[in-house]
Motif scaffolding. Structure first.
Motif, PDB file in Angstrom:
ATOM      1  N   TRP A   1       0.822  -1.189   0.000  1.00  0.00           N
ATOM      2  CA  TRP A   1       0.000   0.000   0.000  1.00  0.00           C
ATOM      3  C   TRP A   1       0.863   1.249   0.000  1.00  0.00           C
ATOM      4  O   TRP A   1       1.910   1.305   0.642  1.00  0.00           O
ATOM      5  N   GLN A   2       0.414   2.238  -0.746  1.00  0.00           N
ATOM      6  CA  GLN A   2       1.004   3.564  -0.740  1.00  0.00           C
ATOM      7  C   GLN A   2      -0.107   4.579  -0.928  1.00  0.00           C
ATOM      8  O   GLN A   2      -1.100   4.289  -1.584  1.00  0.00           O
ATOM      9  N   CYS A   3       0.108   5.741  -0.382  1.00  0.00           N
ATOM     10  CA  CYS A   3      -0.802   6.852  -0.631  1.00  0.00           C
ATOM     11  C   CYS A   3      -0.317   7.539  -1.899  1.00  0.00           C
ATOM     12  O   CYS A   3       0.880   7.762  -2.067  1.00  0.00           O
ATOM     13  N   MET A   4      -1.243   7.854  -2.787  1.00  0.00           N
ATOM     14  CA  MET A   4      -0.888   8.492  -4.050  1.00  0.00           C
ATOM     15  C   MET A   4      -1.183   9.988  -3.943  1.00  0.00           C
ATOM     16  O   MET A   4      -2.334  10.397  -3.764  1.00  0.00           O
ATOM     17  N   GLN A   5      -0.156  10.784  -4.049  1.00  0.00           N
ATOM     18  CA  GLN A   5      -0.341  12.226  -4.008  1.00  0.00           C
ATOM     19  C   GLN A   5      -1.255  12.676  -5.132  1.00  0.00           C
ATOM     20  O   GLN A   5      -1.241  12.118  -6.230  1.00  0.00           O
ATOM     21  N   GLY A   6      -2.071  13.680  -4.842  1.00  0.00           N
ATOM     22  CA  GLY A   6      -2.958  14.215  -5.853  1.00  0.00           C
ATOM     23  C   GLY A   6      -4.190  13.364  -6.107  1.00  0.00           C
ATOM     24  O   GLY A   6      -4.800  13.465  -7.157  1.00  0.00           O
ATOM     25  N   CYS A   7      -4.543  12.537  -5.148  1.00  0.00           N
ATOM     26  CA  CYS A   7      -5.717  11.673  -5.300  1.00  0.00           C
ATOM     27  C   CYS A   7      -6.856  12.211  -4.435  1.00  0.00           C
ATOM     28  O   CYS A   7      -7.775  12.824  -4.928  1.00  0.00           O
ATOM     29  N   GLY A   8      -6.791  11.939  -3.152  1.00  0.00           N
ATOM     30  CA  GLY A   8      -7.795  12.440  -2.230  1.00  0.00           C
ATOM     31  C   GLY A   8      -9.119  11.711  -2.233  1.00  0.00           C
ATOM     32  O   GLY A   8     -10.074  12.156  -1.609  1.00  0.00           O
TER      33      GLY A   8
ATOM     34  N   GLU B   1      -1.680  -0.188  13.491  1.00  0.00           N
ATOM     35  CA  GLU B   1      -2.422  -0.056  14.759  1.00  0.00           C
ATOM     36  C   GLU B   1      -3.856   0.418  14.530  1.00  0.00           C
ATOM     37  O   GLU B   1      -4.800  -0.139  15.097  1.00  0.00           O
ATOM     38  N   VAL B   2      -4.020   1.433  13.709  1.00  0.00           N
ATOM     39  CA  VAL B   2      -5.355   1.981  13.445  1.00  0.00           C
ATOM     40  C   VAL B   2      -6.226   0.962  12.721  1.00  0.00           C
ATOM     41  O   VAL B   2      -7.382   0.738  13.095  1.00  0.00           O
ATOM     42  N   PHE B   3      -5.691   0.312  11.712  1.00  0.00           N
ATOM     43  CA  PHE B   3      -6.498  -0.635  10.941  1.00  0.00           C
ATOM     44  C   PHE B   3      -6.832  -1.893  11.735  1.00  0.00           C
ATOM     45  O   PHE B   3      -7.895  -2.475  11.550  1.00  0.00           O
ATOM     46  N   GLU B   4      -5.965  -2.286  12.635  1.00  0.00           N
ATOM     47  CA  GLU B   4      -6.295  -3.430  13.486  1.00  0.00           C
ATOM     48  C   GLU B   4      -7.404  -3.045  14.460  1.00  0.00           C
ATOM     49  O   GLU B   4      -8.357  -3.803  14.665  1.00  0.00           O
TER      50      GLU B   4
ATOM     51  N   ILE C   1      -8.079  -5.687  11.071  1.00  0.00           N
ATOM     52  CA  ILE C   1      -7.121  -6.121  10.051  1.00  0.00           C
ATOM     53  C   ILE C   1      -5.768  -6.344  10.713  1.00  0.00           C
ATOM     54  O   ILE C   1      -5.208  -5.434  11.322  1.00  0.00           O
ATOM     55  N   LEU C   2      -5.252  -7.539  10.576  1.00  0.00           N
ATOM     56  CA  LEU C   2      -3.939  -7.849  11.133  1.00  0.00           C
ATOM     57  C   LEU C   2      -2.863  -7.124  10.326  1.00  0.00           C
ATOM     58  O   LEU C   2      -3.035  -6.904   9.121  1.00  0.00           O
ATOM     59  N   PRO C   3      -1.756  -6.753  10.975  1.00  0.00           N
ATOM     60  CA  PRO C   3      -0.704  -6.020  10.265  1.00  0.00           C
ATOM     61  C   PRO C   3      -0.245  -6.677   8.969  1.00  0.00           C
ATOM     62  O   PRO C   3      -0.011  -5.989   7.968  1.00  0.00           O
ATOM     63  N   GLU C   4      -0.171  -7.994   8.953  1.00  0.00           N
ATOM     64  CA  GLU C   4       0.267  -8.671   7.734  1.00  0.00           C
ATOM     65  C   GLU C   4      -0.784  -8.631   6.619  1.00  0.00           C
ATOM     66  O   GLU C   4      -0.492  -8.955   5.467  1.00  0.00           O
ATOM     67  N   GLU C   5      -2.003  -8.224   6.938  1.00  0.00           N
ATOM     68  CA  GLU C   5      -3.076  -8.106   5.954  1.00  0.00           C
ATOM     69  C   GLU C   5      -3.299  -6.659   5.502  1.00  0.00           C
ATOM     70  O   GLU C   5      -4.106  -6.406   4.608  1.00  0.00           O
ATOM     71  N   LEU C   6      -2.587  -5.727   6.123  1.00  0.00           N
ATOM     72  CA  LEU C   6      -2.838  -4.302   5.885  1.00  0.00           C
ATOM     73  C   LEU C   6      -2.645  -3.906   4.426  1.00  0.00           C
ATOM     74  O   LEU C   6      -3.504  -3.235   3.853  1.00  0.00           O
TER      75      LEU C   6
END
Length: 129
Positions: free
Chosen positions: A4-11, A71-74, A79-84
């Motif tokens: 996962w990555q956040c894509m700049q200019g998406c929103g 931490e937030v997604f769990e 969602i377990l960290p390995e599933e994030l």
């Protein structure tokens, strides 16, 4: 495996209208849900979203529910960290498709971005944002 990555200019995730996110009241606690509701502008977008740059105006101080961390997604989604990575990539693809379209440049750009983040012998993947 896609990372996962956040894509700049998406929103796309900044569109907060509850008609698009009926699960939010069941995920957030009362205090967080009140904060979430206070961020929804008349057009359904977060009041801190800059539509010209497609960036968050309060990114460094954004609420916990806007952060993609293990931490937030769990805590919020179980969602377990390995599933994030897999879960977050799927969420982003859904939000981008909903906001910009299933054949949008934004979705193609995001799929390319996360497709390029696979570990390979030719170099390190882009950094996690």
């Amino acid at each position: 495996m896609k990372k996962w990555q956040c894509m700049q200019g998406c929103g796309a995730c900044c569109y907060l209208d509850l008609s698009d996110r009926p699960e939010v009241p069941t995920i957030l606690n009362d205090e967080e849900f009140a904060l979430y509701q206070s961020l929804i502008g008349a057009d359904g977008w977060c009041i801190h979203f800059d539509p010209l740059s497609r960036r968050c105006r309060i990114y460094e101080n954004r609420p916990r529910f806007c952060r993609v961390t293990p931490e937030v997604f769990e805590d919020l989604y179980g969602i377990l960290p390995e599933e994030l990575d897999e879960f977050a990539v799927q969420c982003c693809c859904e939000h981008i498709s909903d906001r910009y379209g299933e054949r949008s440049f934004e979705l193609l750009r995001y799929e390319y971005l996360v497709g390029q983040s696979v570990d390979s012998p030719q170099g390190d993947p882009p950094p996690f944002h």
